[in-house]
Design a protein around this motif. Structure first.
Motif, PDB file in Angstrom:
ATOM      1  N   VAL A  97       0.856  -1.185   0.000  1.00  0.00           N
ATOM      2  CA  VAL A  97       0.000   0.000   0.000  1.00  0.00           C
ATOM      3  C   VAL A  97       0.893   1.236   0.000  1.00  0.00           C
ATOM      4  O   VAL A  97       1.918   1.280   0.694  1.00  0.00           O
ATOM      5  CB  VAL A  97      -0.952   0.015   1.208  1.00  0.00           C
ATOM      6  N   TYR A 112      -0.044  -4.484   3.632  1.00  0.00           N
ATOM      7  CA  TYR A 112      -1.397  -4.685   4.160  1.00  0.00           C
ATOM      8  C   TYR A 112      -1.470  -6.019   4.889  1.00  0.00           C
ATOM      9  O   TYR A 112      -1.032  -7.045   4.370  1.00  0.00           O
ATOM     10  CB  TYR A 112      -2.412  -4.658   3.018  1.00  0.00           C
ATOM     11  N   PHE A 118      -2.161  -1.902   8.201  1.00  0.00           N
ATOM     12  CA  PHE A 118      -0.932  -2.143   7.448  1.00  0.00           C
ATOM     13  C   PHE A 118       0.255  -1.903   8.361  1.00  0.00           C
ATOM     14  O   PHE A 118       0.166  -1.194   9.381  1.00  0.00           O
ATOM     15  CB  PHE A 118      -0.858  -1.254   6.201  1.00  0.00           C
ATOM     16  N   ILE A 132      -5.239   1.866   7.711  1.00  0.00           N
ATOM     17  CA  ILE A 132      -5.138   2.410   6.354  1.00  0.00           C
ATOM     18  C   ILE A 132      -6.167   3.514   6.121  1.00  0.00           C
ATOM     19  O   ILE A 132      -5.995   4.369   5.258  1.00  0.00           O
ATOM     20  CB  ILE A 132      -5.297   1.277   5.314  1.00  0.00           C
TER      21      ILE A 132
END
Length: 306
Positions: A97, A112, A118, A132
Motif C-alpha cells: 500500500v 497490508y 498495514f 489504512i
C-alpha cells in the motif's frame, strides 16, 4: 469501545519466484504477515537498510519480501511500478500500500495485513501497525496498492480462519488509565493534545496527564493511537519514564535485546529492578504485545519500588 484487531496466526516459510507477480503455491499470507510483524519496533532511519541501526519504509518492505524470495525495487516509487494495481476495496493480505506523505508523489509504502491495517517503517515509531483508513493522516495520504504476490484461494480462506483476536492485549488507552491510577495523577483535564483523543473518552484525562509527564508522546502525526496494542519494548520505556526508575543491581542480558537495540537501556533498567524477568529461554519478548494481566503485574512491581 476498544477496537478489535485481527492478525493472522503464523504458518511456515517458503520460497517463490521473484519475476513479475510471484505465484505462491507453497506459502500462505500468514508467512508474509509473520515476517512483517517480527520487526515491530525496529528503529527508523532515512535511507537505512538495517533492522538494528535503522531502516526506511521501502527498505523494510524490500527486506520482508526478500525473506520470502521476492525481489522488490529499493525505493517506494520504484516499488509502485511493480506488480498489478489493486483497488482499496479488494485489498488482500500481502498487498503493498502506497502513500503520498510529502506532497510530491509516492513517498511511503507499507504491507497490508488485513482488517484495515498495514505495517510499515514510520519515522517516529519505527516499524509499526496503523489503520489504512486513519482519518487523521494515512486515510488522506493513500494513493493506491500493488499486488506483487498471488496466493491461492485456499490460502486466502485459510488465513481468514486462522486469526488471533488482539482484544486480549492491553490498548494504549487502557494502559494510560492504569498508569494514571497507579501514579495518583490528576486526570480532570481532558483537553488532550492528541488529535485522536476526544475529551469525552475514558482515557482522555489520563493521556493528557501522562503526556505532560513525557510518558506518552504522539506519533509523527501527533496521534496517541488509543486502541493500538503496545509491545513489551515500548512498555519498558513507558514504565521507566513514568516511575522515574534508575538502574540498580545486575542487568539480565536478553538475546533479543542486544546492547545496540533501541529498547536496551529501558529493558535493562526494568530488569535490574526486577520489574520484569523476561519470557524465558533468554528472551525478553521485546516485540510481543502486552496483556492487561502483565501490565497489572508490571505496575504493581514498579509501585513497590517507589
Amino acid at each position: 469501545m476498544k477496537k478489535k484487531w485481527l492478525l493472522p496466526v503464523f504458518a511456515s516459510f517458503m520460497i517463490f519466484s521473484s519475476l513479475g507477480i510471484n505465484e505462491t503455491e507453497a506459502a500462505s499470507p500468514s508467512d508474509l504477515t509473520k515476517t512483517a510483524l517480527s520487526y515491530i519496533g525496529a528503529p527508523y532511519k532515512y535511507g537505512g537498510t538495517s533492522i538494528t541501526y535503522g531502516i526506511d519504509c521501502s527498505a523494510y518492505t524490500q527486506l520482508v519480501f526478500s525473506k520470502l524470495g521476492v525481489n522488490l525495487a529499493r525505493s517506494s516509487s520504484a516499488q509502485y511500478a511493480q506488480g498489478t494495481a489493486v483497488s482499496k476495496s479488494n485489498l488482500q493480505i500481502g498487498d503493498l500500500v502506497f502513500f503520498n506523505t510529502s506532497g510530491r508523489g509516492i513517498s511511503h509504502v507499507g504491507i497490508y495485513i488485513g482488517s484495515g491495517k498495514f505495517v510499515s517503517a514510520t519515522t517516529s515509531r519505527g516499524v509499526a501497525v496503523d489503520s489504512i483508513n486513519d482519518p487523521y493522516y494515512w486515510g488522506n495520504k493513500y494513493v493506491g496498492a500493488k499486488r506483487v504476490t498471488n496466493f491461492t484461494n485456499e490460502q486466502v480462506e485459510q488465513v481468514k480462519a486462522e486469526t488471533v483476536n488482539l482484544e486480549q492485549f492491553a490498548s494504549r488507552g487502557e494502559i494510560a488509565v492504569e498508569l494514571a491510577k497507579a501514579l495518583g495523577l490528576d486526570t480532570t483535564n481532558t483537553n488532550s493534545p492528541f488529535p485522536d483523543v476526544s475529551s469525552s473518552a475514558d482515557y482522555a484525562g489520563a493521556a493528557t496527564a501522562l503526556n505532560k509527564m513525557g510518558v506518552f508522546e504522539g506519533n509523527e502525526n501527533g496521534e496517541f493511537n488509543p486502541n493500538a496494542p503496545i509491545t513489551r519494548g515500548e512498555i519498558a520505556k513507558v514504565l521507566v519514564v513514568a516511575f522515574g526508575l534508575k538502574q540498580t543491581g545486575d542487568v539480565e542480558q536478553f538475546n533479543d535485546v542486544p546492547s545496540n537495540h533501541w529498547a536496551y537501556e529501558h529493558v535493562s533498567i526494568l530488569s535490574s529492578n526486577k520489574v520484569t524477568l523476561g519470557v524465558g529461554y533468554g528472551l525478553f519478548g521485546v516485540n510481543d504485545y502486552v496483556s492487561m494481566d502483565q501490565m497489572d503485574l508490571f505496575t504493581e512491581r514498579a509501585k513497590n519500588l517507589k
